[in-house]
Write a protein that holds these residues in place. Structure first.
Motif, PDB file in Angstrom:
ATOM      1  N   ASP A 162       0.830  -1.206   0.000  1.00  0.00           N
ATOM      2  CA  ASP A 162       0.000   0.000   0.000  1.00  0.00           C
ATOM      3  C   ASP A 162       0.863   1.255   0.000  1.00  0.00           C
ATOM      4  O   ASP A 162       0.592   2.213  -0.716  1.00  0.00           O
ATOM      5  CB  ASP A 162      -0.936   0.016   1.207  1.00  0.00           C
ATOM      6  CG  ASP A 162      -2.076  -0.979   1.106  1.00  0.00           C
ATOM      7  OD1 ASP A 162      -2.257  -1.602   0.037  1.00  0.00           O
ATOM      8  OD2 ASP A 162      -2.800  -1.133   2.116  1.00  0.00           O
ATOM      9  N   LYS A 163       1.915   1.247   0.825  1.00  0.00           N
ATOM     10  CA  LYS A 163       2.789   2.414   0.895  1.00  0.00           C
ATOM     11  C   LYS A 163       3.494   2.646  -0.441  1.00  0.00           C
ATOM     12  O   LYS A 163       3.626   3.779  -0.887  1.00  0.00           O
ATOM     13  CB  LYS A 163       3.812   2.262   2.019  1.00  0.00           C
ATOM     14  CG  LYS A 163       4.658   3.506   2.192  1.00  0.00           C
ATOM     15  CD  LYS A 163       5.484   3.466   3.439  1.00  0.00           C
ATOM     16  CE  LYS A 163       6.310   4.735   3.560  1.00  0.00           C
ATOM     17  NZ  LYS A 163       7.019   4.795   4.829  1.00  0.00           N
ATOM     18  N   VAL A 184       0.785   4.142  -2.866  1.00  0.00           N
ATOM     19  CA  VAL A 184       0.496   5.539  -2.538  1.00  0.00           C
ATOM     20  C   VAL A 184       1.702   6.418  -2.848  1.00  0.00           C
ATOM     21  O   VAL A 184       1.568   7.507  -3.409  1.00  0.00           O
ATOM     22  CB  VAL A 184       0.057   5.673  -1.059  1.00  0.00           C
ATOM     23  CG1 VAL A 184      -0.020   7.126  -0.624  1.00  0.00           C
ATOM     24  CG2 VAL A 184      -1.281   4.979  -0.845  1.00  0.00           C
ATOM     25  N   ILE A 239      -4.467  14.712  -4.879  1.00  0.00           N
ATOM     26  CA  ILE A 239      -4.401  13.525  -4.017  1.00  0.00           C
ATOM     27  C   ILE A 239      -5.772  13.229  -3.418  1.00  0.00           C
ATOM     28  O   ILE A 239      -6.206  12.074  -3.384  1.00  0.00           O
ATOM     29  CB  ILE A 239      -3.332  13.712  -2.915  1.00  0.00           C
ATOM     30  CG1 ILE A 239      -1.940  13.710  -3.544  1.00  0.00           C
ATOM     31  CG2 ILE A 239      -3.451  12.634  -1.840  1.00  0.00           C
ATOM     32  CD1 ILE A 239      -0.841  14.155  -2.610  1.00  0.00           C
ATOM     33  N   PHE A 277      -7.800   9.631  -4.189  1.00  0.00           N
ATOM     34  CA  PHE A 277      -8.085   8.647  -3.143  1.00  0.00           C
ATOM     35  C   PHE A 277      -9.427   8.871  -2.437  1.00  0.00           C
ATOM     36  O   PHE A 277      -9.745   8.148  -1.495  1.00  0.00           O
ATOM     37  CB  PHE A 277      -6.962   8.644  -2.105  1.00  0.00           C
ATOM     38  CG  PHE A 277      -5.635   8.217  -2.648  1.00  0.00           C
ATOM     39  CD1 PHE A 277      -5.422   6.909  -3.058  1.00  0.00           C
ATOM     40  CD2 PHE A 277      -4.593   9.116  -2.754  1.00  0.00           C
ATOM     41  CE1 PHE A 277      -4.196   6.508  -3.566  1.00  0.00           C
ATOM     42  CE2 PHE A 277      -3.351   8.724  -3.253  1.00  0.00           C
ATOM     43  CZ  PHE A 277      -3.162   7.415  -3.657  1.00  0.00           C
ATOM     44  N   THR A 303      -0.818  10.539   4.287  1.00  0.00           N
ATOM     45  CA  THR A 303      -1.841  10.269   3.276  1.00  0.00           C
ATOM     46  C   THR A 303      -2.359   8.840   3.410  1.00  0.00           C
ATOM     47  O   THR A 303      -3.572   8.601   3.375  1.00  0.00           O
ATOM     48  CB  THR A 303      -1.278  10.505   1.855  1.00  0.00           C
ATOM     49  OG1 THR A 303      -0.808  11.855   1.753  1.00  0.00           O
ATOM     50  CG2 THR A 303      -2.333  10.253   0.796  1.00  0.00           C
ATOM     51  N   LEU A 304      -1.452   7.892   3.592  1.00  0.00           N
ATOM     52  CA  LEU A 304      -1.846   6.494   3.755  1.00  0.00           C
ATOM     53  C   LEU A 304      -2.720   6.315   5.004  1.00  0.00           C
ATOM     54  O   LEU A 304      -3.752   5.632   4.964  1.00  0.00           O
ATOM     55  CB  LEU A 304      -0.606   5.598   3.827  1.00  0.00           C
ATOM     56  CG  LEU A 304      -0.841   4.097   3.879  1.00  0.00           C
ATOM     57  CD1 LEU A 304      -1.630   3.615   2.676  1.00  0.00           C
ATOM     58  CD2 LEU A 304       0.491   3.360   3.968  1.00  0.00           C
ATOM     59  N   ILE A 325      -6.170   7.596   4.256  1.00  0.00           N
ATOM     60  CA  ILE A 325      -6.902   6.631   3.418  1.00  0.00           C
ATOM     61  C   ILE A 325      -7.460   5.509   4.282  1.00  0.00           C
ATOM     62  O   ILE A 325      -8.639   5.152   4.175  1.00  0.00           O
ATOM     63  CB  ILE A 325      -5.985   6.060   2.314  1.00  0.00           C
ATOM     64  CG1 ILE A 325      -5.621   7.150   1.310  1.00  0.00           C
ATOM     65  CG2 ILE A 325      -6.650   4.876   1.613  1.00  0.00           C
ATOM     66  CD1 ILE A 325      -4.487   6.771   0.368  1.00  0.00           C
ATOM     67  N   LEU A 330      -7.310   0.063  -0.787  1.00  0.00           N
ATOM     68  CA  LEU A 330      -6.284   0.108  -1.841  1.00  0.00           C
ATOM     69  C   LEU A 330      -6.148  -1.233  -2.551  1.00  0.00           C
ATOM     70  O   LEU A 330      -5.850  -1.282  -3.738  1.00  0.00           O
ATOM     71  CB  LEU A 330      -4.944   0.535  -1.249  1.00  0.00           C
ATOM     72  CG  LEU A 330      -4.905   1.981  -0.735  1.00  0.00           C
ATOM     73  CD1 LEU A 330      -3.628   2.230   0.039  1.00  0.00           C
ATOM     74  CD2 LEU A 330      -5.062   2.962  -1.874  1.00  0.00           C
TER      75      LEU A 330
END
Length: 103
Positions: A12-13, A16, A59, A63, A85-86, A89, A98
């Motif tokens: 995921d990281k 993103v 962004i 998302f 940001t992650l 989300i 994601l």
């Protein structure tokens, strides 16, 4: 945290991070090879307030999230921004978002 959960978090990281780096490259006209996670957002990347507003907007649209502008101002590195940001989300959509979303 299990190995599978850690692997998913790492994937995921990476996802993103790649999307944010693509947005940055387009917005501030920088080559992706020049980016690394240790770069300082304001000093190294020379992002001004207008660029930041546009980057955040893109962004958020990508998302389907709302980033807390007041917290972004206190972030130093690109990695901090990506991690934030992650987290945002995950807080809005959960951990599976994601994995199930096509970008």
């Amino acid at each position: 945290m299990s190995l599978i959960e850690q692997t998913t978090l790492d994937q995921d990281k990476i996802l993103v991070s790649n999307i944010i780096q693509d947005i940055l490259c387009e917005q501030i006209s920088i080559d992706k090879s020049e980016l690394n996670l240790d770069l300082y957002i304001y000093e190294d990347l020379k992002i001004d307030s207008l660029d930041l507003v546009e980057i955040i907007k893109q962004i958020e649209e990508k998302f389907d999230i709302k980033l807390d502008d007041s917290k972004i101002l206190y972030m130093n590195t690109l990695e901090e921004f990506i991690d934030f940001t992650l987290q945002t989300i995950y807080m809005k959509h959960g951990f599976e978002y994601l994995e199930n979303k096509k970008f």
